[in-house]
Design a protein around this motif. Sequence first.
Motif, PDB file in Angstrom:
ATOM      1  N   LEU A 120     -24.939   2.901   7.161  1.00 44.61           N
ATOM      2  CA  LEU A 120     -25.362   1.548   7.524  1.00 44.61           C
ATOM      3  C   LEU A 120     -25.657   0.709   6.286  1.00 44.61           C
ATOM      4  O   LEU A 120     -25.321  -0.480   6.238  1.00 44.61           O
ATOM      5  N   ARG A 121     -26.243   1.323   5.264  1.00 40.73           N
ATOM      6  CA  ARG A 121     -26.494   0.590   4.015  1.00 40.73           C
ATOM      7  C   ARG A 121     -25.191   0.172   3.352  1.00 40.73           C
ATOM      8  O   ARG A 121     -25.116  -0.885   2.728  1.00 40.73           O
ATOM      9  N   ALA A 122     -24.152   1.005   3.480  1.00 42.70           N
ATOM     10  CA  ALA A 122     -22.866   0.686   2.851  1.00 42.70           C
ATOM     11  C   ALA A 122     -22.276  -0.595   3.427  1.00 42.70           C
ATOM     12  O   ALA A 122     -21.595  -1.338   2.729  1.00 42.70           O
ATOM     13  N   VAL A 123     -22.523  -0.858   4.691  1.00 43.96           N
ATOM     14  CA  VAL A 123     -22.032  -2.087   5.319  1.00 43.96           C
ATOM     15  C   VAL A 123     -22.997  -3.224   5.019  1.00 43.96           C
ATOM     16  O   VAL A 123     -22.581  -4.355   4.745  1.00 43.96           O
ATOM     17  N   GLY A 124     -24.278  -2.934   5.049  1.00 43.88           N
ATOM     18  CA  GLY A 124     -25.291  -3.947   4.749  1.00 43.88           C
ATOM     19  C   GLY A 124     -25.164  -5.142   5.666  1.00 43.88           C
ATOM     20  O   GLY A 124     -25.019  -5.008   6.883  1.00 43.88           O
ATOM     21  N   THR A 125     -25.180  -6.321   5.077  1.00 43.24           N
ATOM     22  CA  THR A 125     -25.057  -7.549   5.860  1.00 43.24           C
ATOM     23  C   THR A 125     -23.620  -8.060   5.848  1.00 43.24           C
ATOM     24  O   THR A 125     -23.363  -9.202   6.228  1.00 43.24           O
ATOM     25  N   GLY A 126     -22.683  -7.213   5.453  1.00 44.32           N
ATOM     26  CA  GLY A 126     -21.286  -7.628   5.376  1.00 44.32           C
ATOM     27  C   GLY A 126     -20.633  -7.871   6.718  1.00 44.32           C
ATOM     28  O   GLY A 126     -19.586  -8.516   6.790  1.00 44.32           O
ATOM     29  N   GLY A 127     -21.201  -7.376   7.787  1.00 41.36           N
ATOM     30  CA  GLY A 127     -20.614  -7.556   9.106  1.00 41.36           C
ATOM     31  C   GLY A 127     -21.261  -6.637  10.110  1.00 41.36           C
ATOM     32  O   GLY A 127     -22.205  -5.920   9.801  1.00 41.36           O
ATOM     33  N   PRO A 128     -20.742  -6.623  11.333  1.00 35.70           N
ATOM     34  CA  PRO A 128     -21.355  -5.810  12.381  1.00 35.70           C
ATOM     35  C   PRO A 128     -21.155  -4.318  12.152  1.00 35.70           C
ATOM     36  O   PRO A 128     -20.082  -3.882  11.747  1.00 35.70           O
ATOM     37  N   GLY A 175     -15.308   0.013  24.545  1.00 41.30           N
ATOM     38  CA  GLY A 175     -16.717  -0.380  24.515  1.00 41.30           C
ATOM     39  C   GLY A 175     -17.208  -0.643  23.099  1.00 41.30           C
ATOM     40  O   GLY A 175     -17.951  -1.599  22.857  1.00 41.30           O
ATOM     41  N   ALA A 176     -16.779   0.183  22.149  1.00 37.78           N
ATOM     42  CA  ALA A 176     -17.188   0.001  20.761  1.00 37.78           C
ATOM     43  C   ALA A 176     -16.625  -1.296  20.192  1.00 37.78           C
ATOM     44  O   ALA A 176     -17.325  -2.040  19.491  1.00 37.78           O
ATOM     45  N   LEU A 177     -15.357  -1.593  20.492  1.00 37.22           N
ATOM     46  CA  LEU A 177     -14.763  -2.842  20.009  1.00 37.22           C
ATOM     47  C   LEU A 177     -15.438  -4.059  20.637  1.00 37.22           C
ATOM     48  O   LEU A 177     -15.617  -5.086  19.980  1.00 37.22           O
ATOM     49  N   ALA A 178     -15.826  -3.946  21.898  1.00 38.24           N
ATOM     50  CA  ALA A 178     -16.533  -5.060  22.545  1.00 38.24           C
ATOM     51  C   ALA A 178     -17.871  -5.326  21.860  1.00 38.24           C
ATOM     52  O   ALA A 178     -18.259  -6.478  21.648  1.00 38.24           O
ATOM     53  N   ARG A 179     -18.601  -4.275  21.465  1.00 40.81           N
ATOM     54  CA  ARG A 179     -19.863  -4.460  20.743  1.00 40.81           C
ATOM     55  C   ARG A 179     -19.592  -5.039  19.362  1.00 40.81           C
ATOM     56  O   ARG A 179     -20.333  -5.878  18.852  1.00 40.81           O
ATOM     57  N   PHE A 180     -18.527  -4.577  18.717  1.00 42.06           N
ATOM     58  CA  PHE A 180     -18.160  -5.026  17.375  1.00 42.06           C
ATOM     59  C   PHE A 180     -17.847  -6.522  17.367  1.00 42.06           C
ATOM     60  O   PHE A 180     -18.254  -7.244  16.465  1.00 42.06           O
ATOM     61  N   GLU A 181     -17.139  -6.965  18.386  1.00 44.27           N
ATOM     62  CA  GLU A 181     -16.692  -8.358  18.447  1.00 44.27           C
ATOM     63  C   GLU A 181     -17.684  -9.273  19.148  1.00 44.27           C
ATOM     64  O   GLU A 181     -17.572 -10.497  19.061  1.00 44.27           O
ATOM     65  N   GLY A 182     -18.629  -8.703  19.863  1.00 42.53           N
ATOM     66  CA  GLY A 182     -19.558  -9.509  20.648  1.00 42.53           C
ATOM     67  C   GLY A 182     -20.793  -9.911  19.871  1.00 42.53           C
ATOM     68  O   GLY A 182     -20.898  -9.688  18.660  1.00 42.53           O
ATOM     69  N   PRO A 183     -21.752 -10.500  20.565  1.00 45.24           N
ATOM     70  CA  PRO A 183     -22.985 -10.925  19.907  1.00 45.24           C
ATOM     71  C   PRO A 183     -23.837  -9.714  19.511  1.00 45.24           C
ATOM     72  O   PRO A 183     -23.660  -8.622  20.058  1.00 45.24           O
ATOM     73  N   PRO A 184     -24.764  -9.907  18.574  1.00 47.60           N
ATOM     74  CA  PRO A 184     -25.653  -8.805  18.179  1.00 47.60           C
ATOM     75  C   PRO A 184     -26.449  -8.290  19.374  1.00 47.60           C
ATOM     76  O   PRO A 184     -26.668  -8.996  20.344  1.00 47.60           O
TER      77      PRO A 184
END
Length: 200
Positions: A120-128, A175-184
Amino acid sequence: MTRDDAPGHVLVVGATGVLRPAAAELARRGHRVSALARRPGPLARLAREWGGAGGAARARARGRGRPGAGGAAAAPPPRPGPPAPGLPELLAAARHAAGPFTGALLYCPDAPAEAVAGLLRAVGTGGPAVLLLTSAWAAPGAGQPPFPAARRLLLGWAAGPGGPRWHTPAEISAGALARFEGPPGDGLLGVVRPWAERPA
């Protein structure tokens, strides 16, 4: 998709299993996909399959399989040579090859909490960053699921006329793609109650 709907660099843990359809779809859409897994063989096959998908796929193995971990085969005897790279080295190599991560799909139920935190740190605030959690987190008395800053997707089961069943990789990936593309926020795939009806 990632910010501004532009293809980015997505880290996928679980690309040789339940997130295989999602990883392939991201590559088809032009994302650069870096997949991590314990065993190099399945990852090498993925990279060959995705070669003409429009996005670049990079497969990186964390190490050899552990006996009894997530259905992985028993570990082969150690081979001579340097040890398998650790997680920080693999993430650094992926960023060096394809740029900063702009998102992640993570299914790593057997991983220690510190490893998940590192992903999670590797992604940081770069995206969902979507973290898939098994239904065990919905068990009575299980407590609060970890990592509230991630977009958590609790994997329940499908209920229907044929009786309860576990979701397929295609359903989990959708389901994972829907969370990825959807709102937080968090999500639930399927149902987790009544607990007594959880598939065996």
